[in-house]
Design a protein around this motif. Structure first.
Motif, mmCIF file in Angstrom:
data_model
loop_
_atom_site.group_PDB
_atom_site.id
_atom_site.type_symbol
_atom_site.label_atom_id
_atom_site.label_comp_id
_atom_site.label_asym_id
_atom_site.label_seq_id
_atom_site.Cartn_x
_atom_site.Cartn_y
_atom_site.Cartn_z
ATOM 1 N N GLU A 1 1.392 9.187 -6.500
ATOM 2 C CA GLU A 1 0.066 9.682 -6.121
ATOM 3 C C GLU A 1 -0.175 11.034 -6.787
ATOM 4 O OE1 GLU A 1 -2.781 10.426 -2.196
ATOM 5 O OE2 GLU A 1 -0.718 9.683 -1.945
ATOM 6 N N TYR A 2 -1.400 11.243 -7.304
ATOM 7 C CA TYR A 2 -1.755 12.455 -8.034
ATOM 8 C C TYR A 2 -2.842 13.234 -7.294
ATOM 9 C CZ TYR A 2 0.838 10.301 -11.846
ATOM 10 O OH TYR A 2 1.836 9.744 -12.615
ATOM 11 N N PRO A 3 -2.910 14.561 -7.516
ATOM 12 C CA PRO A 3 -3.922 15.379 -6.841
ATOM 13 C C PRO A 3 -5.357 14.922 -7.078
ATOM 14 C CG PRO A 3 -2.233 16.780 -7.790
ATOM 15 C CD PRO A 3 -1.965 15.392 -8.300
ATOM 16 N N SER A 4 -5.611 14.213 -8.159
ATOM 17 C CA SER A 4 -6.957 13.722 -8.448
ATOM 18 C C SER A 4 -7.402 12.647 -7.466
ATOM 19 C CB SER A 4 -6.994 13.137 -9.857
ATOM 20 O OG SER A 4 -6.189 11.970 -9.934
ATOM 21 N N GLY A 5 -6.456 12.060 -6.739
ATOM 22 C CA GLY A 5 -6.760 10.944 -5.854
ATOM 23 C C GLY A 5 -6.261 9.618 -6.390
ATOM 24 N N LEU A 6 -5.748 9.596 -7.628
ATOM 25 C CA LEU A 6 -5.193 8.379 -8.192
ATOM 26 C C LEU A 6 -3.870 8.034 -7.496
ATOM 27 C CD1 LEU A 6 -5.038 6.150 -10.414
ATOM 28 C CD2 LEU A 6 -3.780 7.817 -11.809
ATOM 29 N N VAL A 7 -3.743 6.760 -7.086
ATOM 30 C CA VAL A 7 -2.476 6.247 -6.569
ATOM 31 C C VAL A 7 -2.052 5.112 -7.502
ATOM 32 C CG1 VAL A 7 -1.226 5.333 -4.598
ATOM 33 C CG2 VAL A 7 -3.231 6.787 -4.227
ATOM 34 N N HIS B 1 -5.630 15.256 -0.039
ATOM 35 C CA HIS B 1 -5.037 14.950 -1.333
ATOM 36 C C HIS B 1 -3.725 15.711 -1.485
ATOM 37 C CE1 HIS B 1 -8.662 13.245 -3.719
ATOM 38 N NE2 HIS B 1 -8.770 12.968 -2.436
ATOM 39 N N VAL B 2 -2.794 15.135 -2.221
ATOM 40 C CA VAL B 2 -1.531 15.823 -2.481
ATOM 41 C C VAL B 2 -1.801 17.007 -3.407
ATOM 42 C CG1 VAL B 2 -0.154 13.751 -2.140
ATOM 43 C CG2 VAL B 2 -0.990 14.297 -4.432
ATOM 44 N N LEU B 3 -1.001 18.043 -3.283
ATOM 45 C CA LEU B 3 -1.162 19.241 -4.118
ATOM 46 C C LEU B 3 -0.427 19.120 -5.444
ATOM 47 C CD1 LEU B 3 -0.826 21.993 -1.355
ATOM 48 C CD2 LEU B 3 -2.901 20.935 -2.282
ATOM 49 N N GLU B 4 0.638 18.329 -5.452
ATOM 50 C CA GLU B 4 1.415 18.060 -6.657
ATOM 51 C C GLU B 4 1.653 16.554 -6.719
ATOM 52 O OE1 GLU B 4 2.586 20.099 -9.008
ATOM 53 O OE2 GLU B 4 1.903 21.981 -8.114
ATOM 54 N N PRO B 5 1.858 16.001 -7.903
ATOM 55 C CA PRO B 5 2.175 14.571 -7.982
ATOM 56 C C PRO B 5 3.371 14.233 -7.090
ATOM 57 C CG PRO B 5 1.725 15.439 -10.168
ATOM 58 C CD PRO B 5 1.777 16.630 -9.237
ATOM 59 N N LEU B 6 3.268 13.119 -6.387
ATOM 60 C CA LEU B 6 4.290 12.751 -5.410
ATOM 61 C C LEU B 6 4.669 11.289 -5.603
ATOM 62 C CD1 LEU B 6 5.907 13.645 -2.904
ATOM 63 C CD2 LEU B 6 3.958 12.916 -1.503
ATOM 64 N N GLU B 7 5.966 11.029 -5.684
ATOM 65 C CA GLU B 7 6.451 9.662 -5.847
ATOM 66 C C GLU B 7 7.020 9.157 -4.529
ATOM 67 O OE1 GLU B 7 9.919 7.381 -8.411
ATOM 68 O OE2 GLU B 7 8.531 8.716 -9.491
ATOM 69 N N TYR B 8 6.628 7.919 -4.173
ATOM 70 C CA TYR B 8 7.120 7.269 -2.966
ATOM 71 C C TYR B 8 7.973 6.066 -3.357
ATOM 72 C CZ TYR B 8 2.722 9.480 -1.386
ATOM 73 O OH TYR B 8 1.684 10.347 -1.155
ATOM 74 N N GLY B 9 9.001 5.758 -2.547
ATOM 75 C CA GLY B 9 9.754 4.536 -2.783
ATOM 76 C C GLY B 9 11.123 4.783 -3.385
#
Length: 309
Positions: free
Chosen positions: A22-28, A6-14
């Motif tokens: 994508e959020y640390p909770s597993g939400l994409v 899982h990502v450690l911090e919210p991450l934006e792609y694109g």
């Protein structure tokens, strides 16, 4: 299979127009509706281990658990299911033994009506139409074979040879009665298999199903194919994939969709192949680790019921 951390911090792609978060909770979040707020270089944000996520709007968005301990959030109006080649030629017991393909029928019979209730597009990318005016706007897209005489005369030799088993037969050849000529438009062997044909007719009557023809292994193989044009014109960005054969026409359409930037979600219990062991497993492995996400109809239906209650 190794699970992506899982990502450690919210991450934006694109990019600015087409992006996931994508959020640390597993939400994409695939909706492309809420950018991350950019931090200044010298700014630190104390989160205390929590990372605020945009609220779920149940009326317009759907969250579905997928493999790899993730949950994807889709925009309903920007989503479609692409059902590939669930036709008599590939499934009918009088023409071939495809037991695993037949096992996909019931899951599709269950998930299609559920997705219709969510205004998800249903695209039957499929060919047996006799007149382009017969195409009806729908909520599902099925990509299926159904050649015209012109296409029969112009398809490339590699494709012709691949459908000639034991150096005979092939596109346009005569199958046993009542199946007609092989994968020609309007013939019984090119119709949807059994109860799926009735399912399509119900959706056609309701104005929810679209029938889109293809003349290659992929439904999105070239410049401005019917399927790609439909998706662009209707603002579709997220695609669920189902059909046969998983490692041939389904994979061809899936990979081309991935190359064009669509979000790709494979329904594991709705794809099958007649290939030897390893063919299906390879598709699922790459569908999870490269092309997008993998889930099944049970999780989709449960997500819909949960949000509807």
């Amino acid at each position: 299979m190794t699970i992506r951390p899982h990502v450690l911090e919210p991450l934006e792609y694109g990019n600015a127009a087409s992006f996931w978060v994508e959020y640390p909770s597993g939400l994409v979040d695939l909706t492309r509706e809420a950018h991350l707020i950019a931090k200044k270089e010298d700014e630190t944000v104390a989160t205390n281990g929590t990372h605020p996520e945009p609220p779920l709007h149940s009326s317009t968005q759907l969250e579905i658990p997928v493999d790899g301990e993730r949950v994807v959030r889709c925009a309903k109006s920007k989503s479609a299911i692409v059902i590939v080649d669930m036709q008599n030629f590939f499934l009918h017991p009088d023409l071939r033994d495809h037991s695993t393909g037949l096992q996909c029928v019931i899951p599709l019979m269950n998930v299609v009506p559920a997705l219709r209730t969510q205004d998800v597009k249903i695209l039957w990318v499929y060919v047996p139409l006799t007149d382009s005016r017969d195409i009806h706007i729908a909520l599902f897209a099925r990509s299926n074979w159904g050649l015209t005489e012109h296409e029969l005369a112009t398809i490339p030799p590699s494709l012709v040879r691949s459908f000639m088993k034991n150096n005979r037969g092939g596109f346009g050849s005569h199958l046993p009665v009542p199946f007609g000529r092989l994968l020609m438009r309007g013939e019984f062997n090119a119709d949807l298999y059994g109860p799926l044909h009735q399912l399509y007719l119900e959706g056609k009557k309701e104005g929810t199903d679209v029938w889109i023809h293809k003349n290659r292994m992929s439904g999105i193989w070239g410049y401005q194919t019917a399927l790609d044009l439909y998706l662009q014109e209707h603002g579709i960005t997220t695609l669920f994939f189902a059909g046969v054969n998983a490692d041939q026409c389904v994979l061809g359409t899936l990979v081309d969709a991935y190359f064009r930037g669509y979000d790709c979600i494979t329904l594991q219990d709705c794809i099958a192949t007649t290939s030897p062991a390893g063919g299906l497993e390879n598709v699922l492995y790459n569908a999870t680790n490269s092309y997008g996400f993998v889930t099944d109809t049970i999780r989709v239906e449960e997500a819909i019921k949960k949000q509807s209650s």
